[in-house]
Design a protein around this motif. Sequence first.
Motif, short mmCIF file in Angstrom:
data_model
loop_
_atom_site.label_atom_id
_atom_site.label_comp_id
_atom_site.label_asym_id
_atom_site.label_seq_id
_atom_site.Cartn_x
_atom_site.Cartn_y
_atom_site.Cartn_z
N SER A 167 0.82 -1.22 0.00
CA SER A 167 0.00 0.00 0.00
C SER A 167 0.85 1.26 0.00
O SER A 167 0.33 2.35 -0.33
CB SER A 167 -0.93 0.01 1.22
N LEU A 168 2.12 1.15 0.34
CA LEU A 168 3.00 2.32 0.28
C LEU A 168 3.07 2.88 -1.13
O LEU A 168 3.36 4.06 -1.32
CB LEU A 168 4.41 1.95 0.76
N PHE A 170 0.78 3.69 -3.02
CA PHE A 170 -0.21 4.74 -3.23
C PHE A 170 0.40 6.12 -2.97
O PHE A 170 -0.05 7.11 -3.51
CB PHE A 170 -1.40 4.53 -2.31
N TRP A 171 1.43 6.15 -2.12
CA TRP A 171 2.10 7.41 -1.81
C TRP A 171 3.50 7.48 -2.42
O TRP A 171 3.98 8.56 -2.72
CB TRP A 171 2.21 7.59 -0.30
N TRP A 172 4.14 6.31 -2.56
CA TRP A 172 5.53 6.26 -3.02
C TRP A 172 5.68 5.04 -3.91
O TRP A 172 5.78 3.91 -3.43
CB TRP A 172 6.46 6.19 -1.80
N SER A 175 8.63 2.03 -3.69
CA SER A 175 8.77 1.64 -2.28
C SER A 175 9.04 0.14 -2.12
O SER A 175 8.93 -0.39 -1.03
CB SER A 175 7.49 1.99 -1.52
N GLY A 257 -5.05 4.19 1.48
CA GLY A 257 -4.35 4.29 0.20
C GLY A 257 -5.31 4.40 -0.97
O GLY A 257 -5.11 5.21 -1.88
N HIS A 260 -6.72 7.78 -1.08
CA HIS A 260 -5.73 8.77 -1.47
C HIS A 260 -5.49 8.76 -2.98
O HIS A 260 -5.22 9.78 -3.61
CB HIS A 260 -4.41 8.49 -0.74
N TYR A 261 -5.61 7.59 -3.60
CA TYR A 261 -5.30 7.41 -5.01
C TYR A 261 -6.33 8.13 -5.88
O TYR A 261 -7.54 8.00 -5.67
CB TYR A 261 -5.26 5.92 -5.34
N SER A 266 -0.71 10.27 -9.35
CA SER A 266 -1.15 10.99 -8.16
C SER A 266 -0.33 10.60 -6.95
O SER A 266 -0.40 11.28 -5.94
CB SER A 266 -2.63 10.71 -7.88
#
Length: 266
Positions: A167-168, A170-172, A175, A257, A260-261, A266
């Motif tokens: 799930s990281l 979704f931000w990075w 990862s 996540g 956030h997506y 994004s």
Amino acid sequence: MGELRAYAALAGAQARSAATYRWSFVTEMLANMGGTVFDALAVLVLFRATPTVGGFSLREAVLIVGLSSAGFALADFSVGNVDRLKTYVRAGTLDAVLVRPLAALPQLLLMDIPLRKALRVVLGFTLLGGAVVINDVAWTPARVLLVVLAPIAAAVFFSSIFVSSASLAFWWVDSGEIGSAFTYGGRDFTAYPITVFGDTFRGLFAYALGFAFVAYQPALALLGRTDPLGLPPWSGFLSPLVAGVAAVLAAVVWRAGIRHYRSTGS
């Protein structure tokens, strides 16, 4: 029922795809057994130099690695391909998944069923069965229940780590190596008695993150051994509870996540 048929169709398509190239599939199945084999061999090599490691005999250490290998192999077979999420995010494949009227995570898991890892699951549970046989376990109803639940709880725990680390992305997006440190690194950590690790490292991974309850604590409970590190005898029976907490946290991270997506980039 409609959703179940859709998931069954995805799974069937993957099975047919794997069966198309049979010799390649068989070769990959045999190659994937290597991880479990090497886990066991590493323990055997280690004990050639000393009769005990961290206060544990070879038989007791085999029980620990058996619990760890069975749980990890089952988790890797069930949800291990979720670590491809970073590829789906980068390529935009996840966008197509999200517009379907089906839950995203089951779709991702069924998009690439790792049937080639099936023999690894069999080997992991065979190793666990052999470890139980060679150890002198004083069987009680609680221990019979534990030897059934412990590898399942370990699989749930490792599955939660797979989902949380994936799930990281979704931000990075890049990862992957961090995720592998907790999934495959966690597998290696749980394959040995945690008494061999230093206090700080042990405190972080074994207790703060819960890896001690994958194999070490259940093994102590099955063997009827007192924990050298001072935890009470019933600690080994907490593995399903620890796995449940890990699953809830993984669900929270995954949900955050997905929310956030927005789309690729994004």
